[in-house]
Write a protein that holds these residues in place. Structure first.
Motif, short mmCIF file in Angstrom:
data_model
loop_
_atom_site.label_atom_id
_atom_site.label_comp_id
_atom_site.label_asym_id
_atom_site.label_seq_id
_atom_site.Cartn_x
_atom_site.Cartn_y
_atom_site.Cartn_z
N LEU A 55 0.77 -1.32 0.05
CA LEU A 55 -0.03 -0.05 0.10
C LEU A 55 0.87 1.21 -0.02
O LEU A 55 1.99 1.17 0.44
CB LEU A 55 -0.91 0.13 1.17
N ASP A 56 0.32 2.41 -0.58
CA ASP A 56 1.16 3.36 -0.37
C ASP A 56 1.11 4.10 0.94
O ASP A 56 0.23 3.63 1.69
CB ASP A 56 0.73 4.67 -1.46
N THR A 57 2.01 5.07 1.24
CA THR A 57 1.98 5.27 2.75
C THR A 57 0.66 6.04 3.30
O THR A 57 0.50 5.76 4.39
CB THR A 57 3.13 6.41 2.73
N ALA A 58 -0.16 6.68 2.40
CA ALA A 58 -1.18 7.19 2.94
C ALA A 58 -2.28 6.20 3.28
O ALA A 58 -3.13 6.15 4.21
CB ALA A 58 -2.02 8.36 1.90
N GLU A 59 -2.39 5.19 2.37
CA GLU A 59 -3.34 3.88 2.25
C GLU A 59 -2.97 3.18 3.66
O GLU A 59 -3.94 2.83 4.41
CB GLU A 59 -3.29 2.99 1.00
N PHE A 60 -1.69 3.07 3.84
CA PHE A 60 -1.22 2.14 4.88
C PHE A 60 -1.48 3.05 6.44
O PHE A 60 -2.07 2.25 7.30
CB PHE A 60 0.19 1.94 4.75
N GLN A 61 -1.35 4.40 6.32
CA GLN A 61 -1.63 4.97 7.72
C GLN A 61 -2.93 4.88 7.89
O GLN A 61 -3.58 4.76 9.06
CB GLN A 61 -1.18 6.37 7.44
N SER A 62 -3.87 5.12 6.86
CA SER A 62 -5.26 4.96 6.98
C SER A 62 -5.95 3.49 7.53
O SER A 62 -6.58 3.57 8.44
CB SER A 62 -6.03 5.46 5.67
N LYS A 63 -5.23 2.53 6.95
CA LYS A 63 -5.89 1.50 7.40
C LYS A 63 -5.34 0.88 8.66
O LYS A 63 -5.93 0.13 9.50
CB LYS A 63 -5.23 0.17 6.05
N PHE A 64 -4.11 1.04 9.08
CA PHE A 64 -3.44 0.93 10.29
C PHE A 64 -3.08 1.72 11.37
O PHE A 64 -2.80 1.22 12.28
CB PHE A 64 -2.27 -0.04 9.75
N GLY A 65 -3.30 2.98 11.02
CA GLY A 65 -3.08 3.95 11.94
C GLY A 65 -1.73 4.46 12.42
O GLY A 65 -1.39 4.80 13.46
N VAL A 66 -0.88 3.86 11.61
CA VAL A 66 0.52 3.99 11.77
C VAL A 66 1.32 4.41 10.74
O VAL A 66 0.85 3.75 9.48
CB VAL A 66 1.50 2.62 12.61
N VAL A 67 2.54 4.99 10.93
CA VAL A 67 3.15 5.28 9.71
C VAL A 67 3.94 3.91 9.02
O VAL A 67 4.29 3.16 9.74
CB VAL A 67 4.61 6.15 10.13
N LYS A 68 3.75 3.86 7.80
CA LYS A 68 4.50 2.88 6.89
C LYS A 68 5.91 3.00 7.03
O LYS A 68 6.40 3.95 6.92
CB LYS A 68 3.78 3.05 5.64
N PRO A 69 6.65 1.88 7.39
CA PRO A 69 8.07 1.98 7.42
C PRO A 69 8.79 2.23 6.08
O PRO A 69 8.08 1.65 5.03
CB PRO A 69 8.74 0.65 8.19
N SER A 70 9.92 2.90 6.03
CA SER A 70 10.81 3.23 5.01
C SER A 70 11.45 1.77 4.57
O SER A 70 11.47 0.72 5.38
CB SER A 70 11.68 4.02 5.10
N LEU A 71 11.70 1.63 3.14
CA LEU A 71 12.25 0.35 2.63
C LEU A 71 13.49 0.05 3.34
O LEU A 71 13.77 -1.13 3.43
CB LEU A 71 12.46 0.47 1.16
N ASP A 72 14.17 0.74 3.96
CA ASP A 72 15.54 0.52 4.66
C ASP A 72 15.41 0.61 6.18
O ASP A 72 16.48 0.50 6.93
CB ASP A 72 16.57 1.76 4.03
N SER A 73 14.28 0.71 6.77
CA SER A 73 13.79 0.66 8.17
C SER A 73 14.56 -0.70 8.56
O SER A 73 14.07 -1.59 8.15
CB SER A 73 12.36 0.75 8.39
N SER A 74 15.22 -0.62 9.61
CA SER A 74 15.86 -1.77 10.30
C SER A 74 14.86 -1.97 11.51
O SER A 74 15.30 -2.90 12.39
CB SER A 74 17.35 -1.36 10.88
N GLU A 75 13.78 -1.23 11.52
CA GLU A 75 13.00 -1.70 12.97
C GLU A 75 11.42 -2.14 12.45
O GLU A 75 10.52 -2.13 12.94
CB GLU A 75 12.66 -0.12 13.50
N LEU A 76 11.59 -2.99 11.45
CA LEU A 76 10.29 -3.60 10.79
C LEU A 76 10.30 -5.03 11.35
O LEU A 76 11.51 -5.85 10.99
CB LEU A 76 10.21 -3.37 9.41
N VAL A 77 9.46 -5.45 12.25
CA VAL A 77 9.61 -6.96 12.87
C VAL A 77 8.21 -7.58 12.47
O VAL A 77 7.14 -7.13 12.95
CB VAL A 77 10.01 -6.77 14.12
N PHE A 78 8.40 -8.91 12.16
CA PHE A 78 7.23 -9.74 11.94
C PHE A 78 7.34 -10.68 13.17
O PHE A 78 8.14 -11.16 13.61
CB PHE A 78 7.19 -10.23 10.71
N TYR A 79 6.07 -11.52 13.68
CA TYR A 79 6.09 -12.29 14.51
C TYR A 79 4.79 -13.11 14.34
O TYR A 79 3.61 -12.60 13.68
CB TYR A 79 6.54 -11.95 15.96
N CYS A 80 4.81 -14.38 14.53
CA CYS A 80 3.41 -15.07 14.77
C CYS A 80 3.51 -15.95 16.07
O CYS A 80 3.94 -15.29 17.02
CB CYS A 80 3.54 -16.20 13.37
#
Length: 117
Positions: A55-80
């Motif tokens: 999603l583009d940054t605006a759509e992501f923010q609108s859907k999840f209420g948070v700023v979409k991380p940049s492609l080089d963000s080292s702080e994007l973490v997934f978990y299950c």
């Protein structure tokens, strides 16, 4: 198969969350999330990772209420729950260009056991 730069430990995750930075993404099912999740995480089921992370940054923010991380963000973490779907989600994100995306391999199971709730 898993290299250390693709995973984050419990203590490193705690530090990241304590700083209030980073984006933690829970890729489990809604039923699992409803039973408990790591505070501050957003929910993107593993099968939606590619579409939602595209999603583009605006759509992501609108859907999840948070700023979409940049492609080089080292702080994007997934978990299950146990690490497997988190690893899959991490690979999907990396294939989209999030080159530093990581998996919290211990998952919600380890988080709960260590009292991280």
């Amino acid at each position: 198969m898993a290299s250390s730069d693709k995973e984050i430990s419990y203590s490193n995750l705690k530090d990241l969350l304590a700083k209030g930075s980073g984006l933690l993404v829970d890729v489990r099912t809604k039923d699992e999330v409803d039973r408990g999740h790591i505070p501050g995480s957003i929910h993107i089921p593993v099968e939606n990772v590619e579409s939602d992370m595209s999603l583009d940054t605006a759509e992501f923010q609108s859907k999840f209420g948070v700023v979409k991380p940049s492609l080089d963000s080292s702080e994007l973490v997934f978990y299950c729950q146990m690490g497997k779907r988190g690893a899959l989600a991490t690979e999907k994100a990396r294939s989209l260009g999030f080159k530093n995306a990581r998996n919290y391999a211990g998952g919600y199971k380890e988080w709960s056991e260590k009292g991280g709730k």
